[in-house]
Write a protein that holds these residues in place. Structure first.
Motif, PDB file in Angstrom:
ATOM      1  N   VAL A 132     -10.953  67.230 121.898  1.00 25.59           N
ATOM      2  CA  VAL A 132     -11.590  66.091 122.143  1.00 25.59           C
ATOM      3  C   VAL A 132     -11.298  64.834 120.861  1.00 25.59           C
ATOM      4  CG1 VAL A 132     -13.271  66.975 123.829  1.00 25.59           C
ATOM      5  CG2 VAL A 132     -13.848  66.686 121.487  1.00 25.59           C
ATOM      6  N   GLU A 133     -11.667  63.641 121.423  1.00 26.09           N
ATOM      7  CA  GLU A 133     -11.605  62.715 120.076  1.00 26.09           C
ATOM      8  C   GLU A 133     -12.931  62.336 119.767  1.00 26.09           C
ATOM      9  OE1 GLU A 133      -9.515  60.952 118.072  1.00 26.09           O
ATOM     10  OE2 GLU A 133      -7.808  62.263 118.783  1.00 26.09           O
ATOM     11  N   LEU A 134     -13.414  62.512 118.629  1.00 26.92           N
ATOM     12  CA  LEU A 134     -14.991  62.232 118.285  1.00 26.92           C
ATOM     13  C   LEU A 134     -14.946  61.236 117.252  1.00 26.92           C
ATOM     14  CD1 LEU A 134     -16.561  65.862 118.235  1.00 26.92           C
ATOM     15  CD2 LEU A 134     -16.813  64.121 120.029  1.00 26.92           C
ATOM     16  N   PRO A 135     -16.032  60.361 116.881  1.00 24.09           N
ATOM     17  CA  PRO A 135     -16.186  59.520 115.753  1.00 24.09           C
ATOM     18  C   PRO A 135     -16.122  60.369 114.496  1.00 24.09           C
ATOM     19  CG  PRO A 135     -17.750  59.131 117.376  1.00 24.09           C
ATOM     20  CD  PRO A 135     -17.152  60.478 117.788  1.00 24.09           C
ATOM     21  N   ARG A 136     -15.328  59.803 113.532  1.00 22.16           N
ATOM     22  CA  ARG A 136     -15.396  60.424 112.164  1.00 22.16           C
ATOM     23  C   ARG A 136     -16.916  60.463 111.593  1.00 22.16           C
ATOM     24  NH1 ARG A 136     -11.381  57.848 108.134  1.00 22.16           N
ATOM     25  NH2 ARG A 136     -10.022  58.078 109.728  1.00 22.16           N
ATOM     26  N   PRO A 137     -17.276  61.529 111.146  1.00 22.33           N
ATOM     27  CA  PRO A 137     -18.709  61.699 110.731  1.00 22.33           C
ATOM     28  C   PRO A 137     -19.141  60.909 109.296  1.00 22.33           C
ATOM     29  CG  PRO A 137     -17.701  63.754 110.319  1.00 22.33           C
ATOM     30  CD  PRO A 137     -16.626  63.073 111.059  1.00 22.33           C
ATOM     31  N   ALA A 138     -19.984  60.476 109.023  1.00 20.83           N
ATOM     32  CA  ALA A 138     -20.207  60.040 107.736  1.00 20.83           C
ATOM     33  C   ALA A 138     -21.199  60.773 107.160  1.00 20.83           C
ATOM     34  CB  ALA A 138     -21.212  58.508 107.812  1.00 20.83           C
ATOM     35  N   PRO A 139     -21.046  61.158 105.629  1.00 23.01           N
ATOM     36  CA  PRO A 139     -21.720  62.076 104.793  1.00 23.01           C
ATOM     37  C   PRO A 139     -22.991  61.336 104.597  1.00 23.01           C
ATOM     38  CG  PRO A 139     -20.238  60.775 103.358  1.00 23.01           C
ATOM     39  CD  PRO A 139     -19.773  60.541 104.928  1.00 23.01           C
ATOM     40  N   ALA A 140     -24.200  62.255 104.857  1.00 18.93           N
ATOM     41  CA  ALA A 140     -25.643  61.901 104.664  1.00 18.93           C
ATOM     42  C   ALA A 140     -25.830  62.110 103.365  1.00 18.93           C
ATOM     43  CB  ALA A 140     -26.459  62.862 105.442  1.00 18.93           C
ATOM     44  N   PRO A 141     -26.968  61.416 102.581  1.00 21.74           N
ATOM     45  CA  PRO A 141     -27.301  61.720 101.272  1.00 21.74           C
ATOM     46  C   PRO A 141     -27.166  63.208 100.792  1.00 21.74           C
ATOM     47  CG  PRO A 141     -28.862  60.214 102.220  1.00 21.74           C
ATOM     48  CD  PRO A 141     -28.085  60.691 103.155  1.00 21.74           C
ATOM     49  N   GLY A 142     -26.528  63.425  99.676  1.00 23.47           N
ATOM     50  CA  GLY A 142     -26.543  64.906  99.244  1.00 23.47           C
ATOM     51  C   GLY A 142     -24.928  65.476  99.858  1.00 23.47           C
ATOM     52  N   GLN A 143     -24.502  64.971 100.786  1.00 26.50           N
ATOM     53  CA  GLN A 143     -23.332  65.657 101.182  1.00 26.50           C
ATOM     54  C   GLN A 143     -21.947  65.062 100.916  1.00 26.50           C
ATOM     55  OE1 GLN A 143     -23.758  65.153 105.581  1.00 26.50           O
ATOM     56  NE2 GLN A 143     -24.824  66.972 105.789  1.00 26.50           N
ATOM     57  N   VAL A 144     -20.923  65.771 101.217  1.00 20.41           N
ATOM     58  CA  VAL A 144     -19.599  65.202 101.082  1.00 20.41           C
ATOM     59  C   VAL A 144     -18.774  65.461 102.324  1.00 20.41           C
ATOM     60  CG1 VAL A 144     -19.365  65.730  98.419  1.00 20.41           C
ATOM     61  CG2 VAL A 144     -18.603  67.514 100.112  1.00 20.41           C
ATOM     62  N   ARG A 145     -17.904  64.631 102.390  1.00 15.70           N
ATOM     63  CA  ARG A 145     -17.284  64.595 103.822  1.00 15.70           C
ATOM     64  C   ARG A 145     -15.670  65.175 103.281  1.00 15.70           C
ATOM     65  NH1 ARG A 145     -16.046  59.220 106.751  1.00 15.70           N
ATOM     66  NH2 ARG A 145     -14.453  58.811 105.484  1.00 15.70           N
ATOM     67  N   VAL A 146     -15.207  66.404 104.002  1.00 18.40           N
ATOM     68  CA  VAL A 146     -13.955  66.937 103.687  1.00 18.40           C
ATOM     69  C   VAL A 146     -13.017  66.544 105.053  1.00 18.40           C
ATOM     70  CG1 VAL A 146     -12.722  69.081 103.185  1.00 18.40           C
ATOM     71  CG2 VAL A 146     -15.082  68.692 102.376  1.00 18.40           C
ATOM     72  N   LYS A 147     -11.869  65.985 104.282  1.00 14.77           N
ATOM     73  CA  LYS A 147     -10.791  65.923 105.294  1.00 14.77           C
ATOM     74  C   LYS A 147      -9.979  67.423 105.322  1.00 14.77           C
ATOM     75  CE  LYS A 147      -6.752  63.105 106.370  1.00 14.77           C
ATOM     76  NZ  LYS A 147      -5.610  62.018 106.131  1.00 14.77           N
ATOM     77  N   LEU A 148     -10.079  68.079 106.253  1.00 18.35           N
ATOM     78  CA  LEU A 148      -9.663  69.477 106.409  1.00 18.35           C
ATOM     79  C   LEU A 148      -7.992  69.378 106.796  1.00 18.35           C
ATOM     80  CD1 LEU A 148     -12.560  70.696 108.661  1.00 18.35           C
ATOM     81  CD2 LEU A 148     -12.173  71.589 106.196  1.00 18.35           C
ATOM     82  N   VAL A 149      -7.629  70.503 106.107  1.00 17.23           N
ATOM     83  CA  VAL A 149      -6.021  70.622 106.268  1.00 17.23           C
ATOM     84  C   VAL A 149      -5.734  71.914 106.879  1.00 17.23           C
ATOM     85  CG1 VAL A 149      -3.866  70.861 104.932  1.00 17.23           C
ATOM     86  CG2 VAL A 149      -5.376  69.216 104.114  1.00 17.23           C
ATOM     87  N   ALA A 150      -6.593  73.066 106.405  1.00 18.60           N
ATOM     88  CA  ALA A 150      -6.412  74.165 107.057  1.00 18.60           C
ATOM     89  C   ALA A 150      -7.559  75.016 107.512  1.00 18.60           C
ATOM     90  CB  ALA A 150      -5.534  75.052 106.420  1.00 18.60           C
ATOM     91  N   ARG A 151      -7.544  75.822 108.603  1.00 18.82           N
ATOM     92  CA  ARG A 151      -8.735  76.701 108.890  1.00 18.82           C
ATOM     93  C   ARG A 151      -8.328  77.913 109.411  1.00 18.82           C
ATOM     94  NH1 ARG A 151      -7.273  72.125 110.376  1.00 18.82           N
ATOM     95  NH2 ARG A 151      -8.694  70.460 110.645  1.00 18.82           N
ATOM     96  N   PRO A 152      -8.946  79.008 109.089  1.00 23.70           N
ATOM     97  CA  PRO A 152      -8.372  80.553 109.617  1.00 23.70           C
ATOM     98  C   PRO A 152      -9.056  80.437 110.964  1.00 23.70           C
ATOM     99  CG  PRO A 152     -10.064  80.913 108.085  1.00 23.70           C
ATOM    100  CD  PRO A 152      -9.764  79.288 107.976  1.00 23.70           C
ATOM    101  N   VAL A 153      -8.501  81.491 111.847  1.00 22.93           N
ATOM    102  CA  VAL A 153      -9.235  81.870 113.128  1.00 22.93           C
ATOM    103  C   VAL A 153      -9.783  83.155 112.774  1.00 22.93           C
ATOM    104  CG1 VAL A 153      -8.890  82.436 115.473  1.00 22.93           C
ATOM    105  CG2 VAL A 153      -7.505  80.551 114.370  1.00 22.93           C
TER     106      VAL A 153
END
Length: 334
Positions: free
Chosen positions: A19-40
């Motif tokens: 699905v298409e979802l809005p890009r999340p915004a980092p809350a205070p104390g968080q970072v946003r990671v643009k993911l490249v790879a994820r294992p199954v």
């Protein structure tokens, strides 16, 4: 952003959808990671099936009136592209591994102090596997309470976690006996300095395993499979030995003869990585993270990539994961 989600429990091949979802915004104390790879990983699939240790988070899908779904995926790697208020640690552009629910999407937000900086020279395909299996291998070996000259039996002996444990055990002078189901897996085990035991149809695991063990039996069994072979595994232990169950690969109950527990003082325990990590204080967690980084840089096995698929080709990724005899990791990429 693209995201793999599921609206109800069941077969991942049937329940997952892109699905298409809005890009999340980092809350205070968080970072946003643009993911490249994820294992199954097996845990990812158990979560979609509703067989994992925590319930799915079914919540309204933004922009999809009346539809509820849960994100999928527990780990991955990418690059920090935004930081929330108050973050003084990692900066944008930092390559990181991340453990968080919802990594099977293009962006994920996580506490800044939870992401793991990826050492220079480590590809993100490898870094994507840093936060689950290597930590599991270290903490399982620690939980087993074994030391130099002790013997440990590993089921799923050619799996990523077993090969990591075998590598760590060799460094610590611990002998590993690895149960495998295919002759093609024997060289993987022998390359670690471990002793393989081939599980043959129609033969007794107890007989084959017993011939590979020292007199008196093994000190510990680390079992990723469960199922009816549990009795043979318990009987392979010395009196006072321990069986740690950390996986559900067979999908069947662990069969344990009560007499072994009563008369031989054998113990059977469960192991779950999140619980084990929660028991560590900040200093211990930091030391373990540093050790995992060193191990990955030092050539820890079990992080080889067999195939990579775009998020949109998740069905092909799931088919690769189900392929018999697979020993390399399947990745979802974007």
């Amino acid at each position: 952003m693209r995201a793999l989600v599921f609206g109800q429990y069941g077969d991942p091949g049937e329940r997952l959808r892109l699905v298409e979802l809005p890009r999340p915004a980092p809350a205070p104390g968080q970072v946003r990671v643009k993911l490249v790879a994820r294992p199954v990983n097996p845990s990812d699939l158990l979560y979609v099936r509703g067989e994992y240790g925590r319930p799915a988070r079914f919540s309204p899908l933004p922009g999809c009136a009346g539809q509820h779904a849960s994100p999928a995926g527990f780990e991955g790697a990418g690059v920090i592209d935004a930081v929330g208020a108050g973050v003084t640690g990692p900066r944008t552009g930092t390559r990181v591994a991340v453990s968080a629910l919802g990594t099977w999407q293009e962006y994920v937000c996580a506490p800044a102090d939870s992401v793991v900086a990826v050492p220079a020279g480590v590809p993100l395909d490898v870094a994507a596997q840093m936060t689950v299996n290597p930590f599991t291998a270290h903490l399982l070996l620690r939980a087993a309470g074994v030391g130099p000259a002790d013997t440990v039996v590993l089921t799923a002996g050619a799996s990523a976690v077993s090969r990591m444990i075998g590598w760590l055990a060799r460094r610590g002078g611990i002998r590993c006996v690895c149960v495998v189901r295919r002759e093609s897996q024997l060289p993987l085990v022998r390359a670690l300095g471990a002793e393989p035991v081939l599980l043959r149809p129609g033969r007794s695991l107890a007989d084959d395993l017993g011939a590979a063990l020292p007199e008196g039996g093994a000190d510990a069994v680390l079992d990723a499979v469960g199922g009816p072979e549990g009795g043979a595994l318990v009987r392979s232990l010395r009196p006072g030995g321990r069986l740690l169950l950390y996986g559900l690969l067979s999908g069947r109950p662990l069969h344990i003869p009560p007499a072994d527990l009563v008369f031989r003082d054998v113990s059977v325990e469960g192991f779950w990585l999140p619980t084990s990590l929660e028991r560590l204080d900040d200093t211990e967690a930091g030391r373990l993270t540093d050790q995992v980084r060193r191990d990955v840089c030092g050539g820890m096995p079990g992080m080889e990539v067999g195939s990579s698929h775009d998020l949109s080709a998740y069905a092909a990724a799931l088919a690769d994961v189900a392929r018999p005899g697979r020993t390399e990791k399947v990745l979802l990429r974007s």
